[in-house]
Write an enzyme that holds these catalytic residues in place. Structure first.
Site, mmCIF file in Angstrom:
data_model
loop_
_atom_site.group_PDB
_atom_site.id
_atom_site.type_symbol
_atom_site.label_atom_id
_atom_site.label_comp_id
_atom_site.label_asym_id
_atom_site.label_seq_id
_atom_site.Cartn_x
_atom_site.Cartn_y
_atom_site.Cartn_z
ATOM 1 N N GLY A 193 10.609 -16.225 -46.776
ATOM 2 C CA GLY A 193 10.462 -17.211 -46.505
ATOM 3 C C GLY A 193 11.393 -17.700 -45.197
ATOM 4 N N ALA A 199 11.805 -16.688 -50.357
ATOM 5 C CA ALA A 199 11.422 -17.639 -51.331
ATOM 6 C C ALA A 199 12.433 -17.065 -52.102
ATOM 7 C CB ALA A 199 10.060 -17.551 -51.403
ATOM 8 N N GLU A 244 9.814 -8.324 -48.685
ATOM 9 C CA GLU A 244 9.223 -9.157 -49.715
ATOM 10 C C GLU A 244 8.525 -7.316 -50.263
ATOM 11 O OE1 GLU A 244 8.958 -10.059 -46.812
ATOM 12 O OE2 GLU A 244 8.257 -12.370 -47.334
ATOM 13 N N GLU A 270 9.186 -16.405 -41.959
ATOM 14 C CA GLU A 270 8.645 -17.596 -42.081
ATOM 15 C C GLU A 270 8.828 -18.534 -41.716
ATOM 16 O OE1 GLU A 270 7.479 -15.887 -45.627
ATOM 17 O OE2 GLU A 270 5.398 -15.198 -44.715
#
Ligand code: COA
Length: 259
Positions: free
Chosen positions: A111, A66, A134, A114
């Site tokens: 992300g 992200a 993260e 993911e």
């Protein structure tokens, strides 16, 4: 439809979606997420799209996570809403009635990992690197990673990855069962295309129902065996089912029409 952060190109009934922010290693900012959401609506809607490939632009990165810049000064409520929105977009990918393959061409971090896991399966290039880093930022997975990583590699390995932030390379990801194949980067799209071509020759309803049935194995709100039986039954009201069985008996190739 023009996108600012994606390329979406048709290749023999496969929509190839390329996340296109190479200068930021294809990090998922809100615009990428909105455009992914919109392009997946097209996938659901248009019958000429029979399958999807998601990859990243350049040779270094699939998606490096992200966009960390957008995390500055998020409130608790903002962050929760962001995670829920991201999860809903990744559910849309996971529940796509057409097969979606992640071609991971480098970093698949945070992300990015993911996103790859929300696809139906993953093909990795030899330089791919997977991880959920993260915790290095004082945060944690938020786009479904704690659930899908655990489903895919088992609790112990998922737990190790999310609490250490360590990464695994393509060979380890293959050993973990996170990816189906590891190929040279130049062969990545061709490998996915050849697998998807096999599915294009099958009946679309049978393919869509098969995806739904496999996904039901991870959905605690339904009984997967009941779901499978219902979907199996639903195949029998399609013309393609009659055609497939008739073609077998007549020793010819079936001509599926998609209904
Ligand atoms: N969000 C926002 N920008 C990112 C990013 C991310 N997740 N990952 C990389 N970038 C940006 C960098 O800030 C840099 O931008 P700049 O040139 O404007 O400074 C550019 O992409 C290139 O990254 P850089 O760090 O210089 O490349 P590198 O090869 O030295 O390192 C990584 C690559 C992937 C190891 C490193 O970029 C990194 O650790 N990224 C964050 C990974 C992460 O924590 N993801 C989870 C986020 S929740």
């Amino acid at each position: 439809m023009p996108y600012q952060t994606l390329r979406a190109e048709m290749d023999h009934h496969t929509l190839v979606i390329t996340i296109n922010r190479p200068d930021k290693l294809n990090a998922l900012n809100q615009q990428v997420m909105q455009e992914l959401d919109a392009v997946m609506d097209r996938v659901y809607k248009f019958p000429e799209i029979r399958s999807v490939i998601i990859t990243g632009s350049g040779e270094k990165s699939f998606v490096a996570g992200a966009d960390i810049k957008e995390f500055q000064s998020l409130s608790k409520a903002d962050a929760t809403a962001l995670a829920k929105k991201g999860q809903s977009i990744f559910f849309k990918i996971e529940n796509s009635p057409k097969p979606v393959v992640a071609c991971v061409n480098g970093f698949a971090l945070g992300g990015g990992c993911e996103l790859a896991m929300s696809c139906h399966f993953i093909i990795a290039s030899e330089n791919a690197l997977f991880g959920q880093p993260e915790v290095n930022l004082g945060i944690m997975v938020g786009y479904g990673g704690s659930q899908r990583l655990t489903q895919k590699v088992g609790k112990a390995r998922a737990m190790e990855l999310v609490v250490t932030g360590n990464t695994i390379n393509a060979a380890q990801a293959l050993e973990y069962g996170l990816v189906n194949y590891v190929v040279p980067q130049a062969d990545l799209i061709a490998k996915a295309t050849s697998l998807l071509a096999a599915s294009h020759s099958k009946a679309p309803v049978a393919v869509a129902n098969s995806i739904k049935a496999v996904n039901a194995a991870w959905d605690e709100s339904v009984n997967g065996f009941d779901t499978e039986a219902d979907l199996f039954g639903a195949c029998f009201i399609t013309d393609d089912c009659k055609e497939g069985i008739q073609a077998f008996l007549e020793k010819r190739k079936p001509e599926f029409k998609g209904h």
